[in-house]
Design an enzyme around this catalytic site. Structure first.
Site, PDB file in Angstrom:
ATOM      1  N   HIS A  19     -11.280  -0.727  -3.597  1.00 22.27           N
ATOM      2  CA  HIS A  19     -11.931  -0.125  -2.410  1.00 22.27           C
ATOM      3  C   HIS A  19     -13.373   0.272  -2.498  1.00 22.27           C
ATOM      4  O   HIS A  19     -13.705   0.978  -3.461  1.00 22.27           O
ATOM      5  CB  HIS A  19     -11.031   1.298  -2.121  1.00 22.27           C
ATOM      6  CG  HIS A  19      -9.591   0.679  -1.794  1.00 22.27           C
ATOM      7  ND1 HIS A  19      -9.220   0.456  -0.396  1.00 22.27           N
ATOM      8  CD2 HIS A  19      -8.428   0.501  -2.802  1.00 22.27           C
ATOM      9  CE1 HIS A  19      -7.825  -0.050  -0.568  1.00 22.27           C
ATOM     10  NE2 HIS A  19      -7.510   0.138  -1.779  1.00 22.27           N
ATOM     11  N   ASP A  35     -12.009   1.488   6.026  1.00 19.87           N
ATOM     12  CA  ASP A  35     -11.174   2.209   4.763  1.00 19.87           C
ATOM     13  C   ASP A  35     -11.613   3.300   4.073  1.00 19.87           C
ATOM     14  O   ASP A  35     -12.688   3.108   3.863  1.00 19.87           O
ATOM     15  CB  ASP A  35     -11.204   0.819   3.996  1.00 19.87           C
ATOM     16  CG  ASP A  35     -10.397   0.843   2.602  1.00 19.87           C
ATOM     17  OD1 ASP A  35      -9.736   2.127   2.459  1.00 19.87           O
ATOM     18  OD2 ASP A  35     -10.891   0.288   1.960  1.00 19.87           O
TER      19      ASP A  35
END
Lengths: 554, 554
Positions: free
Chosen positions: A367, A194
């Site tokens: 994130h 990611d």
């Protein structure tokens, strides 16, 4: 012909060079496995478009080879294309309990009939065709996310899902570094990870930090408190519940998706709201403002959301007023900045005290930032590294980070959607490119709106439309009606009668001329009228409406 | 009737509750003075609109009482409405040398004939009607900005302009705290002050800090360096020149507004580019990449700007490639975030190293943050305080700050555009509300596009248009043609022939029915066709195009 030796190929179909519509194909020999099937919200210039899906033709063309779809977590940018994929492809869908719970709710709206759901969980191993899969829990802005460990005959692949590394997770189920370390011991062929926050230095704050900030705000607030957040951010919602409980406030939940998700998460045990805390928003008047907390949708400034309607005094039960405290516990998704800013302003105008990300710590990202991303790479120590999930620059930053951690530059692949990378323990290379891109969803139409339609919408949006209708005798070619002029979105007709009359005169002149020249080709006639009008209208108004001459034969 | 005693009234016509189109009226008795006349760029939903102006009807209705327009600085949100105001109102325009220089350039495009420009400068006093004006230099992201000190028979008003407090300005002409202090000694009735950064704690970094960052980047870069910035940020541009000189690079300027402004600023002595440094972009090939610096427009991601075209390889002279370093020395104006992000991504894809605000210190704001705003209030010590220039929440934050500095809450006025505040040494109160709002400019039309046209554009943009044209005999009322169907922006016609045929059948059915019922009211007929089509098309496509039945009488 000799059968080609089976090879391992990874093909991202979405999520690279963009934020959203994540989808990856893992292919070994004849077997395809799909990881995630997400949607993206349309860009500003995609006028009238509701959703954007990855172009999954590649998967469809190999429908009988697809062994399953694995969902890493329940966010729409990872699951939202599922209804459209499943319409064409009946394969099993694998996900953790909450992920499947949320997806089931969404699929129910799509009349897909029976879908084969298979629950997965960290620690368990499953076999799908030639792939052996394990799952590792990861922290994110939704519970029950996983990284996916895919053992192929060629080697082990790890797909991070969306993650951050939160050492103090609310559910004691953080990113499981120990399992990752153990699984990496024997060597990992490739890590796909990611990249969303690869530009951000350091480490994102833990989710619990938000709880502390909320505690302070709740302590000071005297009137009602309204908290808006993402309806899928179950941990955030739980924190609001806990903070409200500590502050002696009762809770009401408003907004369709918030109500739905609270129900699903509570039922599955991912949220815990003491029964006595809940009250029905319709009975708000029974409670003292200082005892009220409302959990609401609308953190993205969506004009029809509960929060926007409260601010505009259009909500059936809640009107924001002086004394209210509103907390927007989310960050604007790129593109929503203006809408969020407008909502904040409306709330202030309505008299509320407003807390939002840019001025207070009421939100943290889901994130991981650079240090977390580096840690993931450092623990997994993959031979090859492929940054996924992010704009091109995020992938690029992530690639640099990987180099910093020690992955040789030639083993790092910044790919594009549709690129095919073939991997073996000896070699990895991009060998091919398959069809990839966007499918636009507009109403019931999937993929039927393309550039032609969008270009027309763009022109219509800019300067409107200007039509001239003329009836012409099929037998004699003579004009048998006065030109009828209709315009929309061009000028305010009532105040532009002179302009329209003048335009009509121009058309009549052209028609008289073409009649004299005995032109009977309607195409030519239309082009002539269009050119004359286009020039006239531009000279008069500086605008270029779409000009549509229509000839009716009678 | 006895003549009303002259009163002092302040009327903001723009810039409050919004960022842009700043305009303030100062009125004493019969005399009006206007401070700034700015424009705003359209919001996303103002389809096809080019510019937004403040509604200055109030000023127009008192045209013969207007004594002049004072410009605080040369930014478009303070000067951009000038051509439209001057078209209706021939009054003198006051501004500092650079401000007038930039405005002259803009006005030249508008064919306004002779405008009476009057140069002002800090330290000098001018008399305009009942007002005595002085000017105090302020730092901002454009040189030659001023705060305006207006002495009225009732008391002294200070208008801050846009400012920050930079103690190390590039031009040794920072915000002149000493003059402000001296002018405030005898008491200031009211301060109106810039609220843009009232949400931001602390103090913004000085402009020189950017120079240091640029020095470092220039030191490391081996290939060409392209710097994009606001074309009006003369100091930033000068810093780029200085940094390039130190790094031994030559300079080319590209982009129309950058070229124009460099010329104006150099001519007026606000910029200094050694002649030997400049090269013509057409002769770039003659120079080594390591000796090239290009100063360019495009810092807002404008798709037609020089930078965007360089990134897309559509610029005539510069194609971004591996080895290039691009510096975006600006922050995205709210609403431009996506466009800027897209440009950054394109630059990365093209192979460039890219530096931008969110990841490096290549930009600082031109608007003072909380400590600077507080300092302004603390120095001026006004009796009344009116926050101006900013979204509603910025005004609100600024008001709180003023309270913190010691202005009593009842002396602080968070106003809206159109509010009229009347002030005397004894009392200030909002006494009235005058017409204020937006005038939309679309092409040559000023104010002719309103809600009706915008609503039509919105609908056209969403789902396009669907027209049915029928010719009907004026004598018999009979339909004398097959219904002609034309659609744009609705479906891709070539692939939707079945749908269009079916729609035509529906129309024919309706026409047959109405003929049978002997309906000859075309309005009724159209409504009937519209309803039938609307339902049919929505059922089939989930879309709601604008439906336009047209009846041509022959």
């Amino acid at each position: 012909m000799a059968r080609r030796k089976a090879r391992l190929r990874l093909i991202p179909l979405g999520g690279l060079g963009e934020v959203g519509k994540n989808m990856l194909v893992v292919e070994y020999g004849d077997a395809l496995l799909v990881v995630d099937a997400g949607l993206m919200f349309p860009e500003e210039e995609m006028l009238g478009i509701d959703l954007v899906l990855p172009d999954f033709s590649y998967v469809l063309e190999r429908a009988d080879q697809v062994t399953g779809i694995i969902l890493t977590h329940g966010h729409e940018d990872h699951t939202g294309a599922l209804p459209y994929v499943l319409r064409e492809l009946r394969v099993p869908v694998y996900g953790t309990r909450l992920t499947l719970g949320l997806v089931r709710g969404k699929l129910a709206e799509h009349n897909l009939g029976k879908v084969r759901f298979k629950e997965i969980s960290p620690g368990k191993t499953i076999q799908i065709g030639p792939f052996t899969l394990r799952f590792v829990s990861v922290s994110h802005s939704i519970p029950d996310g996983v990284a996916v460990v895919i053992d192929t005959p060629v080697g082990r692949i790890i797909h991070s899902g969306d993650f951050k590394i939160d050492q103090t997770p609310l559910d004691s189920r953080g990113t499981d570094i120990c399992s990752l370390a153990a699984l990496s011991k024997d060597g990992v062929l490739a890590l796909l990870s990611d990249s969303t926050n690869a530009e951000v230095p350091g480490h994102v704050s833990p989710e619990r930090a938000v709880g502390k900030v909320l505690d302070d705000i709740f302590q000071d607030a005297e009137g009602r408190i309204i908290v808006a957040s993402f309806a899928s951010h179950i941990h955030r919602m739980q924190q609001v519940v806990d903070v409200a409980a500590r502050a002696g406030r009762k809770l009401a939940v408003v907004g369709r998706s918030m109500v739905n998700n609270v129900a699903i998460a509570s039922e599955l045990g991912y949220m815990n709201i003491p029964e006595h805390m809940l009250f029905d928003i319709e009975e708000m008047a029974k409670h003292n403002p200082s005892e009220i907390c409302i959990l609401s949708t609308g953190s993205q400034g969506e004009p029809l959301s509960a929060l926007a309607r409260m601010a505009a005094h259009e909500h059936r039960h809640v009107r924001i007023e002086t004394g209210d405290t509103v907390i927007i516990s989310a960050s604007p998704v790129p593109g929503n900045e203006k809408a969020v800013s407008r909502t904040i302003d409306r709330l202030f105008r309505a008299g509320a005290e407003v807390f939002y990300e840019s001025v207070s710590g009421v939100h943290v990202s889901g994130h991981g930032a650079q240090q977390e991303l580096a840690m993931m790479i450092g623990i997994v120590k993959p031979k090859y590294f492929v940054p996924i999930h992010g704009e091109y620059r995020h992938l690029k930053y992530h690639a640099r980070l990987a180099e910093g951690v020690g992955i040789p530059a030639e083993n790092i692949f910044v790919m594009q959607n549709g690129d095919v990378i073939e991997m073996s323990p000896k070699k990895a290379e991009i060998v091919d490119r398959v069809q990839a891109g966007m499918i636009l969803v507009d109403g019931l139409g999937v993929g039927d709106v393309g550039n032609v339609v969008l270009r027309d919408r763009q022109q219509l949006a800019e300067d409107g439309i200007f039509m001239v209708v003329v009836a012409i005798s099929a037998q004699t070619g003579e004009v048998v009606s006065r030109p009828e002029i209709i315009s929309r979105g061009f000028v305010y007709v009532k105040e532009a009668q002179d302009l329209l009359d003048e335009a009509r005169l121009r058309v009549e002149e052209r028609l008289a001329l073409t009649a004299k020249e005995q032109i009977t080709d309607w195409g030519l006639l239309k082009a002539d009228v269009r050119n004359a009008l286009s020039q006239f209208l531009y000279d008069e108004t500086g605008r270029r409406p779409m000009i549509l001459p229509v000839v009716v034969e009678v």
